[in-house]
Design an enzyme around this catalytic site. Structure first.
Site, PDB file in Angstrom:
ATOM      1  N   LYS A 240       0.836  -1.197   0.000  1.00  0.00           N
ATOM      2  CA  LYS A 240       0.000   0.000   0.000  1.00  0.00           C
ATOM      3  C   LYS A 240       0.872   1.249   0.000  1.00  0.00           C
ATOM      4  O   LYS A 240       1.986   1.239   0.529  1.00  0.00           O
ATOM      5  CB  LYS A 240      -0.868   0.034   1.265  1.00  0.00           C
ATOM      6  CG  LYS A 240      -1.917  -1.041   1.399  1.00  0.00           C
ATOM      7  CD  LYS A 240      -2.635  -0.896   2.731  1.00  0.00           C
ATOM      8  CE  LYS A 240      -3.672  -1.984   2.945  1.00  0.00           C
ATOM      9  NZ  LYS A 240      -4.857  -1.783   2.093  1.00  0.00           N
ATOM     10  N   ARG A 314     -10.102 -11.645   2.446  1.00  0.00           N
ATOM     11  CA  ARG A 314     -11.015 -12.679   1.957  1.00  0.00           C
ATOM     12  C   ARG A 314     -10.370 -14.068   1.997  1.00  0.00           C
ATOM     13  O   ARG A 314     -11.079 -15.071   2.098  1.00  0.00           O
ATOM     14  CB  ARG A 314     -11.490 -12.337   0.546  1.00  0.00           C
ATOM     15  CG  ARG A 314     -10.405 -12.356  -0.514  1.00  0.00           C
ATOM     16  CD  ARG A 314     -10.806 -11.608  -1.768  1.00  0.00           C
ATOM     17  NE  ARG A 314     -10.903 -10.180  -1.512  1.00  0.00           N
ATOM     18  CZ  ARG A 314     -11.290  -9.282  -2.422  1.00  0.00           C
ATOM     19  NH1 ARG A 314     -11.626  -9.683  -3.640  1.00  0.00           N
ATOM     20  NH2 ARG A 314     -11.338  -8.007  -2.123  1.00  0.00           N
TER      21      ARG A 314
END
Length: 460
Positions: A240, A314
Site C-alpha cells: 500500500k 477474503r
C-alpha cells in the site's frame, strides 16, 4: 451491574429539558423567570444540538436545555444527546422531558462519554445520567461496555495489539463467560488444513492463528460469527502507499465487531450455541511472504490464484468460513473491513451487507434502523462471478476494476454451502470525524443491529 455513568432515581440530579424549536417556547414558559431570561440572553432557540446551562437563584446550575431535531428534520439522530457528556459539568442529570427513544438516548449518553486514554491521560469527568423509566439499565450497560471494549481494540496500534493480542482479548472474553477456547497457531495451521490463513500471516514475526471459542448448550440453535482479524495490513508485496497504511491498525475491525456481538449475546444469555472464529494475522513483507501469481490451496479444496496480495482478508475469511460451514450453522455471520469499494459505494457510515436470504435481509435492515446501527443491503450479483475467473486455478482472489465489494462478497460465498443462512458485512470500523456518541476513531458497526435481530429470534 449497571454502568458507572448510570445513576438511580434516588440520586440528587439536575433536570435536562429536551426540546425542539417547536416545543421550546412552551417549555421556556414553565421555567423560572431568571432561567427564561438567561436562555433568551444566550440566544437559545432550541436548535438541534444546541444547549444552555440555566442558572438558579443561588448562582449554581439549575438545569440544562438541549435541542433535538424537530419532526420536520430530514434526519433525526437518536444519538444526538450523546453530545451532552462532553458539554456538561460533572454531576448527575435526568431527562425532565421524555426522549423520543429513551433506550437509545441512554446508550448515546454512555457511548458519548467514551475517550481512548491508553497513551495519554483520560478525562476524569463524571457526567452521570439517571436511567430513564422503563429502560433496562443492565442491557444498555452490557451493550455500551461491549462497544467501548471493541473501540479500544480498534484504536490500539499494532505495536500493542498483534495477532497474539487479538487472541488475548478473545480469550479474556471467552473465559469471563465460561466458553471453551482453542487457538491454532503457526505451522499447526498447515497440519490442520488452514493453508490460506497460514500463507497470509507467515511473513510476520508474530505467527498467524485461528481463534475458536464456543459457548452455550450444544442442542441450541447454532449461531457462528467470523471476524477478520488482520492486525496490520501493509498490502503485502503489493504494498500500500504510506497514506493508506495510516489506519491499517483498524483492519482487525471485523474481529472487534465479532467480539462485541459475542459479548452482547453472552451477557444477555441468549439461548443459542455461539461459535466465534477469528483468523488473526499480520499481512507483512518478508522473504517468505506470499506473492502475486501464487496459487494457494484452501480448506474447502478450492484453489485460489493471487491476483493481489492486498486482497488478503477474503483469503483468511475463506478458510474460517469453510470450517464454520462444516457444521451447518443455523446462522453464519461474518464481519470484515474488506474493501475500499464499499466506502466508495456507500461511504464510511453505511456498511453494506450481502445475503441470499430475503427474510433475513429485511430483518437486518429493520433492526439496523430501530437501534440506529445503519446498514444497507447490496446485491450478490452472480454475473460478476466471472470477474473472479482464473486461467490457472479455480478462482482468483481479485475481480475487475469495478464492483469490488460485490466481487469480494461473491468470493466469500463460494466457501459457504451448508449454512442455513449466511450474511457478510463489509464494515469500515472507523469514525473519520466526531459525531454525537461516535467520537473520531475506532467504531463498532453492524453488531448492535445483529444483536437486536438475534434477541428477537432467540430471546426468551
Amino acid at each position: 451491574m449497571p454502568h458507572p455513568l448510570l445513576a438511580s432515581a434516588k440520586d440528587a440530579s439536575k433536570p435536562v429539558w429536551l426540546v425542539t424549536e417547536q416545543t421550546w417556547p412552551d417549555v421556556a414558559g414553565q421555567l423560572p423567570q431568571l432561567a427564561q431570561g438567561f436562555a433568551k440572553a444566550q440566544g437559545f432557540e432550541g436548535k438541534a444540538g444546541s444547549h444552555c446551562l440555566l442558572p438558579g437563584a443561588d448562582g449554581g446550575l439549575m438545569g440544562v436545555v438541549f435541542g433535538l431535531n424537530g419532526a420536520d428534520a430530514r434526519h433525526n439522530d437518536p444519538f444526538l444527546v450523546g453530545k451532552l457528556p462532553t458539554l456538561l459539568p460533572d454531576g448527575v442529570y435526568r431527562f425532565e422531558t421524555d426522549a423520543p427513544n429513551p433506550a437509545l438516548a441512554t446508550l448515546a449518553w454512555l457511548l458519548g462519554s467514551y475517550s481512548f486514554g491508553r497513551y495519554r491521560k483520560r478525562s476524569e469527568k463524571s457526567v452521570r445520567l439517571v436511567t430513564p423509566k422503563d429502560v433496562d439499565a443492565e442491557e444498555v450497560s452490557h451493550i455500551a461496555n461491549a462497544v467501548v471494549t471493541s473501540r479500544d481494540l480498534v484504536n490500539t496500534p499494532t505495536s500493542d495489539l498483534g495477532p497474539d493480542g487479538i487472541e488475548a482479548a478473545a480469550r479474556r472474553l471467552a473465559e469471563n463467560h465460561g466458553a471453551s477456547f482453542t487457538s491454532i497457531v503457526g505451522d499447526d495451521l498447515l497440519k490442520q488444513n488452514f493453508p490460506m490463513i497460514h500463507a497470509v500471516g507467515r511473513a510476520s514475526a508474530i505467527p498467524p492463528r485461528l481463534i475458536d471459542f464456543t459457548w452455550g448448550k450444544a442442542d441450541a440453535p447454532c449461531v457462528t460469527l467470523v471476524g477478520k482479524g488482520v492486525a496490520f495490513d501493509t498490502g503485502g508485496l503489493d504494498i500500500k502507499p504510506a497514506s493508506s497504511m495510516l489506519l491499517m491498525r483498524k483492519d482487525m475491525g471485523g474481529a472487534a465487531a465479532t467480539l462485541a456481538l459475542a459479548s452482547m449475546i453472552m451477557d444477555a444469555k441468549l439461548p443459542v450455541r455461539l461459535r466465534v472464529l477469528i483468523p488473526a494475522v499480520e499481512n507483512s513483507i518478508s522473504s517468505n511472504a506470499f506473492r502475486p501469481g501464487d496459487i494457494l490451496a484452501s480448506r474447502k479444496g478450492i484453489s485460489v490464484e493471487i491476483g493481489n496480495t492486498d486482497a488478503e482478508g477474503r483469503l483468511i475469511l475463506a478458510d474460517a468460513l469453510a470450517l464454520a460451514d462444516e457444521e451447518s450453522p443455523d446462522l453464519l455471520v461474518d464481519f470484515a473491513t474488506l474493501t475500499g469499494a464499499a466506502r466508495v459505494a456507500l461511504g464510511p457510515e453505511l456498511p453494506p451487507f450481502y445475503t441470499d436470504d430475503d427474510a433475513l435481509a429485511a430483518d437486518i435492515a429493520r433492526h439496523g434502523s430501530s437501534v440506529n446501527d445503519p446498514v444497507w443491503r447490496m446485491p450478490l450479483w452472480t454475473p460478476y462471478q466471472s470477474q473472479l475467473d482464473s486461467k490457472f486455478a479455480d478462482m482468483n482472489n481479485t475481480g475487475g476494476p469495478m464492483g469490488g465489494s460485490i466481487t469480494a462478497a461473491l468470493f466469500l460465498r463460494r466457501f459457504v454451502a451448508a449454512a442455513k443462512a449466511y450474511v457478510h458485512f463489509d464494515i469500515f470500523a472507523w469514525n473519520s470525524s466526531t459525531k454525537p456518541a461516535r467520537p473520531e476513531g475506532g467504531e463498532v458497526q453492524a453488531a448492535r443491529a445483529m444483536f437486536a435481530l438475534l434477541k428477537e429470534r432467540y430471546g426468551s
